[in-house]
Design a protein around this motif. Structure first.
Motif, PDB file in Angstrom:
ATOM      1  N   GLN A  46       0.811  -1.212   0.000  1.00  0.00           N
ATOM      2  CA  GLN A  46       0.000   0.000   0.000  1.00  0.00           C
ATOM      3  C   GLN A  46       0.851   1.271   0.000  1.00  0.00           C
ATOM      4  OE1 GLN A  46      -3.492  -0.037  -0.212  1.00  0.00           O
ATOM      5  NE2 GLN A  46      -2.983  -2.181  -0.645  1.00  0.00           N
ATOM      6  N   ALA A  47       2.047   1.194   0.583  1.00  0.00           N
ATOM      7  CA  ALA A  47       2.873   2.397   0.740  1.00  0.00           C
ATOM      8  C   ALA A  47       3.867   2.601  -0.391  1.00  0.00           C
ATOM      9  CB  ALA A  47       3.633   2.336   2.072  1.00  0.00           C
ATOM     10  N   GLY A  48       4.128   1.589  -1.204  1.00  0.00           N
ATOM     11  CA  GLY A  48       5.137   1.721  -2.248  1.00  0.00           C
ATOM     12  C   GLY A  48       4.815   0.871  -3.458  1.00  0.00           C
ATOM     13  N   THR A  49       5.788   0.761  -4.344  1.00  0.00           N
ATOM     14  CA  THR A  49       5.642  -0.052  -5.545  1.00  0.00           C
ATOM     15  C   THR A  49       5.851  -1.526  -5.188  1.00  0.00           C
ATOM     16  OG1 THR A  49       7.986   0.041  -6.102  1.00  0.00           O
ATOM     17  CG2 THR A  49       6.588   1.852  -6.892  1.00  0.00           C
ATOM     18  N   PRO A  50       5.450  -2.456  -6.067  1.00  0.00           N
ATOM     19  CA  PRO A  50       5.711  -3.873  -5.795  1.00  0.00           C
ATOM     20  C   PRO A  50       7.191  -4.179  -5.561  1.00  0.00           C
ATOM     21  CG  PRO A  50       4.107  -3.659  -7.552  1.00  0.00           C
ATOM     22  CD  PRO A  50       4.590  -2.273  -7.259  1.00  0.00           C
ATOM     23  N   ALA A  51       8.069  -3.514  -6.326  1.00  0.00           N
ATOM     24  CA  ALA A  51       9.502  -3.744  -6.137  1.00  0.00           C
ATOM     25  C   ALA A  51       9.955  -3.272  -4.756  1.00  0.00           C
ATOM     26  CB  ALA A  51      10.299  -3.024  -7.225  1.00  0.00           C
ATOM     27  N   GLN A  52       9.465  -2.107  -4.332  1.00  0.00           N
ATOM     28  CA  GLN A  52       9.815  -1.600  -3.005  1.00  0.00           C
ATOM     29  C   GLN A  52       9.260  -2.505  -1.913  1.00  0.00           C
ATOM     30  OE1 GLN A  52       8.098   2.310  -3.493  1.00  0.00           O
ATOM     31  NE2 GLN A  52      10.097   3.282  -3.793  1.00  0.00           N
ATOM     32  N   ALA A  53       8.058  -3.015  -2.116  1.00  0.00           N
ATOM     33  CA  ALA A  53       7.484  -3.945  -1.140  1.00  0.00           C
ATOM     34  C   ALA A  53       8.319  -5.202  -1.029  1.00  0.00           C
ATOM     35  CB  ALA A  53       6.048  -4.295  -1.541  1.00  0.00           C
ATOM     36  N   GLY A  54       8.825  -5.692  -2.159  1.00  0.00           N
ATOM     37  CA  GLY A  54       9.686  -6.868  -2.129  1.00  0.00           C
ATOM     38  C   GLY A  54      10.961  -6.620  -1.346  1.00  0.00           C
ATOM     39  N   VAL A  55      11.523  -5.409  -1.494  1.00  0.00           N
ATOM     40  CA  VAL A  55      12.734  -5.057  -0.739  1.00  0.00           C
ATOM     41  C   VAL A  55      12.437  -5.047   0.755  1.00  0.00           C
ATOM     42  CG1 VAL A  55      14.395  -3.229  -0.272  1.00  0.00           C
ATOM     43  CG2 VAL A  55      13.785  -3.777  -2.632  1.00  0.00           C
ATOM     44  N   VAL A  56      11.304  -4.461   1.144  1.00  0.00           N
ATOM     45  CA  VAL A  56      10.942  -4.414   2.565  1.00  0.00           C
ATOM     46  C   VAL A  56      10.799  -5.819   3.129  1.00  0.00           C
ATOM     47  CG1 VAL A  56       9.097  -3.793   4.175  1.00  0.00           C
ATOM     48  CG2 VAL A  56       9.863  -2.143   2.466  1.00  0.00           C
ATOM     49  N   MET A  57      10.140  -6.711   2.372  1.00  0.00           N
ATOM     50  CA  MET A  57       9.921  -8.068   2.850  1.00  0.00           C
ATOM     51  C   MET A  57      11.220  -8.852   2.983  1.00  0.00           C
ATOM     52  SD  MET A  57       6.767  -8.299   3.526  1.00  0.00           S
ATOM     53  CE  MET A  57       6.676 -10.061   3.815  1.00  0.00           C
TER      54      MET A  57
END
Length: 415
Positions: A46-57
């Motif tokens: 919800q807070a970023g792009t799919p790529a950014q979400a993958g980095v967070v995870m």
């Protein structure tokens, strides 16, 4: 914090109130983990792009892998109970802090990445301590039963945790889901504090009055202890080979298999449910039986037979056949995995248990997940069948180690 010591008990683990309190604490903590991971992924998307979400995870993976061996040293130095309680307290506080922050404002990705980093760092200490704790709760003869009970808790948490997280998101958004995760972890704290510990002989511990060694020397001593042990050394190799061949096909490989066969996400869910059912049945068997004779031989046979089932999964054409094969994979790998855990608990000197479990955890949770992108690339280059066959061969090598090394093949669990 001083542990409360109790004399050796004669009660079976599933009737021991002390073990049951630990099991309730462990289950609540694992449920909190399940809710946390769903909340983190949802909030990151919800807070970023799919790529950014993958980095967070993926942020938590690096500190967990790098610090895991050091976490084993800390668990042995401070005691697993103290480390588990402290780790759960930090995890609880971090999750509740992010829940409050998300409720009050929309800070973006940075608090999610920081939370993931904190979780990964704490996990590096938490996981070895969790692995070392059962040996201090009950008699060695009950450790296989405890491993079965722990396996049932893991299966229950994996089934219930994600839906609970989804419910939390639906009711109050990511902040509510994080708050729910924190509360579930918080429930484990008073239960853990009430758990009583056994005063185990620690033949590998420093002599009273002797100069205290450095953490690095403790780590080297632990690795040297494992390398020279006639059961633990081949057992670690068998675990590494089994996990290395298993992780790719049952994670990224299964998604690609379901897509290639046209089963869709629901079909993948059914296959995963079949695997979970088989693994749960193996855990239930150990929880009820408490002990299987010739544990080392059973590990080798189950791992070798399970490898054949893993390979077969890549060639089945229909969804019912895949589900049935997944049940067999779960049953055999679940049985071998639980017995490996029980042998680690019973064969390791209590003074080294944290370091022993940290090595096995590093292999299972730190290194083998790195095989997933390679498995995906290999499937893209050569197709599903060859990659599943190679993965099955690697799994089978783990079984061969258990069958061919006399020390491991003849290893028994205490009666």
């Amino acid at each position: 914090m001083t542990a409360t010591l109790i004399p050796p008990a004669t009660a079976r683990a599933h009737r021991d109130s002390n073990v049951l309190r630990w099991l309730a604490a462990y289950t609540s903590s694992m449920l909190g983990d399940g809710v946390y991971y769903l909340a983190l992924s949802w909030a990151a998307v919800q807070a970023g792009t799919p790529a950014q979400a993958g980095v967070v995870m993926s942020v938590s993976a690096l500190p967990r892998a790098v610090l895991m061996l050091g976490g084993g040293v800390i668990a042995d130095r401070l005691g697993p109970r103290r480390v588990v309680i402290g780790s759960d307290a930090v995890r609880c506080a971090a999750v509740l802090a992010v829940a409050a922050l998300l409720f009050l404002t929309s800070p973006g990705l940075w608090p999610l990445a920081l939370l993931a980093f904190v979780f990964g760092t704490v996990d590096a200490v938490f996981l070895p301590a969790v692995g070392a704790l059962p040996a201090r709760l009950t008699d060695k003869s009950q450790l296989a039963r405890v491993q079965g009970m722990r396996g049932l808790a893991i299966r229950f948490s994996s089934v219930v945790g994600a839906p609970l997280g989804g419910l939390g998101v639906a009711v109050g958004g990511a902040s509510a889901a994080f708050a729910l995760a924190g509360l579930l972890i918080a429930v484990s704290l008073p239960l853990l504090i009430s758990v009583r510990m056994r005063d185990l002989p620690e033949d590998g511990a420093p002599t009273p009055g002797a100069p205290r060694t450095t953490a690095l020397n403790d780590l080297r001593a632990g690795l040297r202890y494992i390398r020279r042990h006639r059961v633990l050394a081949p057992l670690m190799l068998a675990i590494a080979l089994g996990d290395l061949g298993f992780v790719g096909p049952l994670n990224v490989g299964l998604a690609l298999l379901a897509d290639h066969r046209g089963w869709g996400a629901s079909g993948m869910g059914w296959v995963l449910a079949g695997f979970g059912t088989g693994a749960g049945a193996a855990s239930l068997l150990l929880a009820v039986r408490g002990r299987l004779p010739r544990a080392g031989l059973v590990i080798g046979c189950a791992c070798a037979t399970g490898a054949v089932a893993v390979g077969a999964l890549g060639f089945v054409a229909t969804l019912p056949a895949a589900v049935g094969t997944a049940v067999l994979v779960g049953l055999l790998t679940g049985l071998s995995g639980a017995l490996c855990g029980a042998l680690l608990q019973t064969q390791a000197d209590p003074a080294y248990l944290g370091r022993v479990t940290s090595v096995s955890g590093l292999v299972s949770l730190g290194l083998t997940p790195l095989s997933m992108p390679f498995a995906a690339a290999a499937i893209g280059a050569w197709g599903l069948g060859p990659v599943y066959a190679v993965s099955a061969t690697v799994c089978g090598l783990g079984g061969l180690v258990a069958l061919l090394v006399p020390g491991l093949r003849r290893a028994e669990l205490p009666g």
